[in-house]
Design a protein around this motif. Structure first.
Motif, PDB file in Angstrom:
ATOM      1  N   THR B  11       8.493  -3.483  -3.225  1.00  0.00           N
ATOM      2  CA  THR B  11       7.175  -3.303  -2.612  1.00  0.00           C
ATOM      3  C   THR B  11       6.036  -3.875  -3.452  1.00  0.00           C
ATOM      4  OG1 THR B  11       7.028  -1.074  -3.578  1.00  0.00           O
ATOM      5  CG2 THR B  11       7.865  -1.251  -1.318  1.00  0.00           C
ATOM      6  N   THR B  12       6.344  -4.795  -4.336  1.00  0.00           N
ATOM      7  CA  THR B  12       5.255  -5.502  -5.009  1.00  0.00           C
ATOM      8  C   THR B  12       4.522  -6.331  -3.969  1.00  0.00           C
ATOM      9  OG1 THR B  12       6.629  -7.412  -5.482  1.00  0.00           O
ATOM     10  CG2 THR B  12       6.578  -5.656  -7.156  1.00  0.00           C
ATOM     11  N   ASP B  13       3.304  -6.724  -4.296  1.00  0.00           N
ATOM     12  CA  ASP B  13       2.553  -7.527  -3.340  1.00  0.00           C
ATOM     13  C   ASP B  13       3.304  -8.804  -2.960  1.00  0.00           C
ATOM     14  OD1 ASP B  13       0.595  -5.659  -3.364  1.00  0.00           O
ATOM     15  OD2 ASP B  13      -0.954  -6.906  -4.289  1.00  0.00           O
ATOM     16  N   ASP B  14       3.847  -9.475  -3.965  1.00  0.00           N
ATOM     17  CA  ASP B  14       4.562 -10.722  -3.681  1.00  0.00           C
ATOM     18  C   ASP B  14       5.734 -10.480  -2.736  1.00  0.00           C
ATOM     19  OD1 ASP B  14       2.843 -12.149  -5.222  1.00  0.00           O
ATOM     20  OD2 ASP B  14       4.190 -12.346  -6.943  1.00  0.00           O
ATOM     21  N   ARG B  15       6.429  -9.388  -2.994  1.00  0.00           N
ATOM     22  CA  ARG B  15       7.601  -9.098  -2.148  1.00  0.00           C
ATOM     23  C   ARG B  15       7.157  -8.728  -0.729  1.00  0.00           C
ATOM     24  NH1 ARG B  15      11.710 -10.438   0.073  1.00  0.00           N
ATOM     25  NH2 ARG B  15      13.218  -8.863   0.708  1.00  0.00           N
ATOM     26  N   LEU B  16       6.061  -7.998  -0.623  1.00  0.00           N
ATOM     27  CA  LEU B  16       5.580  -7.647   0.719  1.00  0.00           C
ATOM     28  C   LEU B  16       5.185  -8.903   1.489  1.00  0.00           C
ATOM     29  CD1 LEU B  16       3.436  -4.410   0.115  1.00  0.00           C
ATOM     30  CD2 LEU B  16       5.769  -4.606   0.998  1.00  0.00           C
ATOM     31  N   VAL B  17       4.563  -9.839   0.795  1.00  0.00           N
ATOM     32  CA  VAL B  17       4.195 -11.096   1.452  1.00  0.00           C
ATOM     33  C   VAL B  17       5.451 -11.806   1.954  1.00  0.00           C
ATOM     34  CG1 VAL B  17       3.268 -13.411   1.048  1.00  0.00           C
ATOM     35  CG2 VAL B  17       2.026 -11.403   0.228  1.00  0.00           C
ATOM     36  N   GLU B  18       6.454 -11.830   1.110  1.00  0.00           N
ATOM     37  CA  GLU B  18       7.710 -12.469   1.520  1.00  0.00           C
ATOM     38  C   GLU B  18       8.309 -11.772   2.740  1.00  0.00           C
ATOM     39  OE1 GLU B  18       8.787 -13.503  -3.138  1.00  0.00           O
ATOM     40  OE2 GLU B  18      10.045 -12.112  -1.978  1.00  0.00           O
ATOM     41  N   ARG B  19       8.269 -10.461   2.698  1.00  0.00           N
ATOM     42  CA  ARG B  19       8.859  -9.710   3.814  1.00  0.00           C
ATOM     43  C   ARG B  19       8.061  -9.913   5.105  1.00  0.00           C
ATOM     44  NH1 ARG B  19       9.442  -3.754   1.545  1.00  0.00           N
ATOM     45  NH2 ARG B  19       9.863  -3.363   3.762  1.00  0.00           N
ATOM     46  N   ILE B  20       6.758  -9.959   4.981  1.00  0.00           N
ATOM     47  CA  ILE B  20       5.934 -10.204   6.173  1.00  0.00           C
ATOM     48  C   ILE B  20       6.265 -11.578   6.746  1.00  0.00           C
ATOM     49  CG2 ILE B  20       3.575 -10.579   6.979  1.00  0.00           C
ATOM     50  CD1 ILE B  20       2.712  -8.475   4.842  1.00  0.00           C
ATOM     51  N   ALA B  21       6.471 -12.519   5.856  1.00  0.00           N
ATOM     52  CA  ALA B  21       6.788 -13.878   6.310  1.00  0.00           C
ATOM     53  C   ALA B  21       8.103 -13.936   7.075  1.00  0.00           C
ATOM     54  CB  ALA B  21       6.825 -14.833   5.113  1.00  0.00           C
ATOM     55  N   THR B  22       8.968 -12.973   6.823  1.00  0.00           N
ATOM     56  CA  THR B  22      10.239 -12.951   7.565  1.00  0.00           C
ATOM     57  C   THR B  22      10.134 -12.121   8.837  1.00  0.00           C
ATOM     58  OG1 THR B  22      11.129 -10.984   6.460  1.00  0.00           O
ATOM     59  CG2 THR B  22      11.489 -13.120   5.383  1.00  0.00           C
ATOM     60  N   GLY B  23       8.947 -11.583   9.104  1.00  0.00           N
ATOM     61  CA  GLY B  23       8.777 -10.803  10.327  1.00  0.00           C
ATOM     62  C   GLY B  23       8.969  -9.315  10.137  1.00  0.00           C
ATOM     63  N   ASP B  24       8.865  -8.857   8.912  1.00  0.00           N
ATOM     64  CA  ASP B  24       9.061  -7.438   8.616  1.00  0.00           C
ATOM     65  C   ASP B  24       7.728  -6.701   8.778  1.00  0.00           C
ATOM     66  OD1 ASP B  24       9.460  -4.949   7.542  1.00  0.00           O
ATOM     67  OD2 ASP B  24      10.535  -5.657   5.765  1.00  0.00           O
ATOM     68  N   SER B  25       7.561  -6.069   9.924  1.00  0.00           N
ATOM     69  CA  SER B  25       6.284  -5.408  10.184  1.00  0.00           C
ATOM     70  C   SER B  25       6.097  -4.166   9.311  1.00  0.00           C
ATOM     71  CB  SER B  25       6.170  -5.033  11.661  1.00  0.00           C
ATOM     72  OG  SER B  25       7.205  -4.158  12.032  1.00  0.00           O
ATOM     73  N   ALA B  26       7.200  -3.580   8.854  1.00  0.00           N
ATOM     74  CA  ALA B  26       7.075  -2.430   7.956  1.00  0.00           C
ATOM     75  C   ALA B  26       6.378  -2.839   6.663  1.00  0.00           C
ATOM     76  CB  ALA B  26       8.448  -1.846   7.662  1.00  0.00           C
ATOM     77  N   ALA B  27       6.637  -4.066   6.230  1.00  0.00           N
ATOM     78  CA  ALA B  27       5.982  -4.564   5.017  1.00  0.00           C
ATOM     79  C   ALA B  27       4.483  -4.693   5.240  1.00  0.00           C
ATOM     80  CB  ALA B  27       6.584  -5.909   4.612  1.00  0.00           C
ATOM     81  N   LEU B  28       4.117  -5.118   6.438  1.00  0.00           N
ATOM     82  CA  LEU B  28       2.685  -5.186   6.730  1.00  0.00           C
ATOM     83  C   LEU B  28       2.083  -3.789   6.694  1.00  0.00           C
ATOM     84  CD1 LEU B  28       0.434  -7.329   7.768  1.00  0.00           C
ATOM     85  CD2 LEU B  28       0.569  -5.884   9.792  1.00  0.00           C
ATOM     86  N   GLY B  29       2.829  -2.829   7.183  1.00  0.00           N
ATOM     87  CA  GLY B  29       2.347  -1.457   7.129  1.00  0.00           C
ATOM     88  C   GLY B  29       2.100  -0.995   5.696  1.00  0.00           C
ATOM     89  N   LEU B  30       2.989  -1.379   4.797  1.00  0.00           N
ATOM     90  CA  LEU B  30       2.805  -1.009   3.387  1.00  0.00           C
ATOM     91  C   LEU B  30       1.585  -1.712   2.793  1.00  0.00           C
ATOM     92  CD1 LEU B  30       6.529  -1.142   2.196  1.00  0.00           C
ATOM     93  CD2 LEU B  30       5.104   0.892   2.471  1.00  0.00           C
ATOM     94  N   LEU B  31       1.435  -2.980   3.157  1.00  0.00           N
ATOM     95  CA  LEU B  31       0.273  -3.722   2.661  1.00  0.00           C
ATOM     96  C   LEU B  31      -1.016  -3.104   3.203  1.00  0.00           C
ATOM     97  CD1 LEU B  31       0.001  -6.329   0.900  1.00  0.00           C
ATOM     98  CD2 LEU B  31      -0.486  -7.532   3.031  1.00  0.00           C
ATOM     99  N   TYR B  32      -0.953  -2.698   4.456  1.00  0.00           N
ATOM    100  CA  TYR B  32      -2.109  -2.034   5.065  1.00  0.00           C
ATOM    101  C   TYR B  32      -2.433  -0.755   4.296  1.00  0.00           C
ATOM    102  CZ  TYR B  32      -4.927   0.436   8.528  1.00  0.00           C
ATOM    103  OH  TYR B  32      -5.939   1.131   9.159  1.00  0.00           O
ATOM    104  N   ASP B  33      -1.430   0.046   4.048  1.00  0.00           N
ATOM    105  CA  ASP B  33      -1.676   1.308   3.341  1.00  0.00           C
ATOM    106  C   ASP B  33      -2.294   1.055   1.964  1.00  0.00           C
ATOM    107  OD1 ASP B  33      -0.609   2.643   5.482  1.00  0.00           O
ATOM    108  OD2 ASP B  33       1.394   2.805   4.603  1.00  0.00           O
TER     109      ASP B  33
END
Lengths: 263, 214
Positions: B11-33
């Motif tokens: 859940t580092t920022d870099d990892r969340l960006v990577e996950r969002i790029a793959t279509g992981d909306s949960a990662a966007l939720g974490l970034l939002y939080d």
């Protein structure tokens, strides 16, 4: 209009407004152009830019409402992303190698369970009129109105009378949901994704308590369609469309298009 | 959001960006939080309207989802990117309210690069209170100039007009204010790090010309 040309002293004089984004457009462009060409380091400007970027840290965080988070997640679930750009490479290059260029978002079961976004503002009627202009093109080409065009004219009349319109968008296409004064509503949709054999687009109206079907339809790509909803919008806060393979009373798949109603 | 979430490899920022790029909306939720509260603060400060700020936060995070491919991690942090987008859009709304055209969207993605990793440099070492104290100790005219420029979107020429001083004086006040803030942050061992400025990517360059040309 002649472009401004700045020398080092000009840039030094305007470095602070530049750092804060407080230059006139032509001045900002001139500073930028100078920085491209200049061999001087302009260290003070860099320090000022760095300091200015820290200013948001002076604000105490404010928690948005839970409804806003729900609305973000609902919209995201129905919103396609741009193809991955090369810019993402760099710090994320390692991961990128294992990622398809256009990865498909994972489908999440039960999405409708939390699809209760807070009502948001209606789009400007002018946007709807722009969408309707595509339909007008059809009207001009045909000597007589078919059923779809009559629906379009009906919707156009609703818009002209000031009926609210809401942007509908998602992975399957986009358009508008237009509500009439009597509470009835229609959707105008274009360039929808092709359906597989046996599939239909199923419309839904959602509020905080229930999910109600609002009819179904099929469509082919490059077709502008107008579909009346089978029930009034009433207290619905969200309009959504899913793809179903059989008549259902509750959605079985994630929404492929969604609109927030109200505002 | 605790520090543990930011250091968890998943859940580092870099990892969340990577996950969002793959279509992981949960990662966007974490970034939002993680960053919506700060984005909300900037929106409320600029718009003075909580509902409008909430709408803005919604729009910005949806845009992050849609256009994560435009984020260039080599130029700055995801947080800086999000806040720059938020600020630009908030200022656009202010300008729209004053009959100025909205500056649109794509360019704003570049504006963040001017800020680079500066926030990262101060993160964890600087509290909002310390920076507020530094701002509060500025002379009134300098604090007002910073407020008008950064949170009200005024140009230095407009600031000069508003405050009744020559253009050079307005520009000078902004410079002195930033320099004093930098000195204050240096005193707290949280000085922003000089960054590589990406020419042509200053927010000011993104303003609409008053005649409507971009």
């Amino acid at each position: 209009m002649n472009q401004l040309a700045f020398d080092c002293s000009d840039v030094d004089e305007l470095d602070a407004p530049y750092a804060l984004g407080a230059l006139e457009p032509d001045e900002a462009r001139a500073v930028a152009a100078h920085l491209v060409a200049c061999r001087e380091p302009h260290a003070r400007l860099r320090e000022l830019v760095a300091t200015a970027s820290a200013l948001p840290a002076s604000l105490e965080p404010i928690q948005p409402s839970a409804a806003t988070r729900s609305r973000v997640m609902a919209t995201v679930a129905a919103t396609p992303r741009e193809p991955r750009a090369s810019a993402l490479a760099g710090a994320t290059a390692t991961a990128a190698r294992s990622v398809p260029v256009e990865a498909v978002p994972e489908r999440r079961p039960g999405l409708f369970e939390w699809l209760h976004p807070r009502a948001m503002s209606a789009v400007a009627a002018v946007a709807v009129v722009a969408a309707l202009a595509v339909g007008a093109w059809n009207l001009q080409l045909r000597s007589s109105l078919d059923a779809s065009d009559r629906q379009l004219a009906d919707v156009a009349a609703a818009v002209a009378e000031g009926g609210p319109a809401y942007r509908v968008s998602g992975s399957a296409g986009s358009g508008y949901l237009v509500e009439r004064a009597d509470g009835s509503a229609s959707v105008i949709l274009g360039s929808l994704a092709e359906l597989a054999e046996g599939e239909r687009y199923q419309m839904w109206l959602l509020n905080d308590d229930e999910v109600l079907t609002a009819g179904s339809f099929t469509a082919s790509r490059d077709q502008l369609i107008v579909v009346p909803l089978e029930r009034p919008v009433e207290d619905a806060t969200t309009f959504a469309v899913s793809v179903e393979t059989a008549p259902v009373e509750t959605p079985t798949a994630d929404p492929v298009m969604v609109a927030a109603i109200g505002g | 959001m605790g520090d543990s979430a930011r250091t968890d490899p998943a859940t580092t920022d870099d990892r969340l960006v990577e996950r969002i790029a793959t279509g992981d909306s949960a990662a966007l939720g974490l970034l939002y939080d993680r960053y919506a509260p700060q984005a909300m603060a900037v929106g409320v400060r600029i718009l003075h309207d909580r509902d409008a700020a909430e709408d803005l936060v919604h729009d910005v995070f949806v845009t992050v989802w849609q256009k994560i491919g435009r984020f260039d991690a080599s130029r700055g942090s995801i947080r800086t990117w999000i806040l720059a987008i938020l600020r630009n859009r908030a200022l656009d709304r202010l300008r729209s309210a004053s009959s100025r055209l909205d500056s649109g969207e794509p360019e704003e993605w570049h504006a963040v690069t001017e800020a680079s990793h500066t926030w990262d440099a101060v993160e964890g070492r600087l509290s909002a209170g310390e920076l507020r104290t530094a701002i509060a100790t500025l002379p009134n005219e300098q604090r007002e100039a910073i407020e008008l420029a950064y949170f009200r979107g005024r140009t230095y020429r407009e600031i000069a007009e508003i405050t009744g001083v020559p253009h050079g004086t307005a520009s000078g006040r902004l410079r002195l204010a930033l320099q004093k803030l930098r000195e204050a942050l240096a005193w707290t061992d949280a000085a922003p790090v000089p960054i590589e400025v990406d020419p042509g990517i200053n927010q000011g360059a993104l303003r609409q010309d008053r005649d409507g040309a971009s």
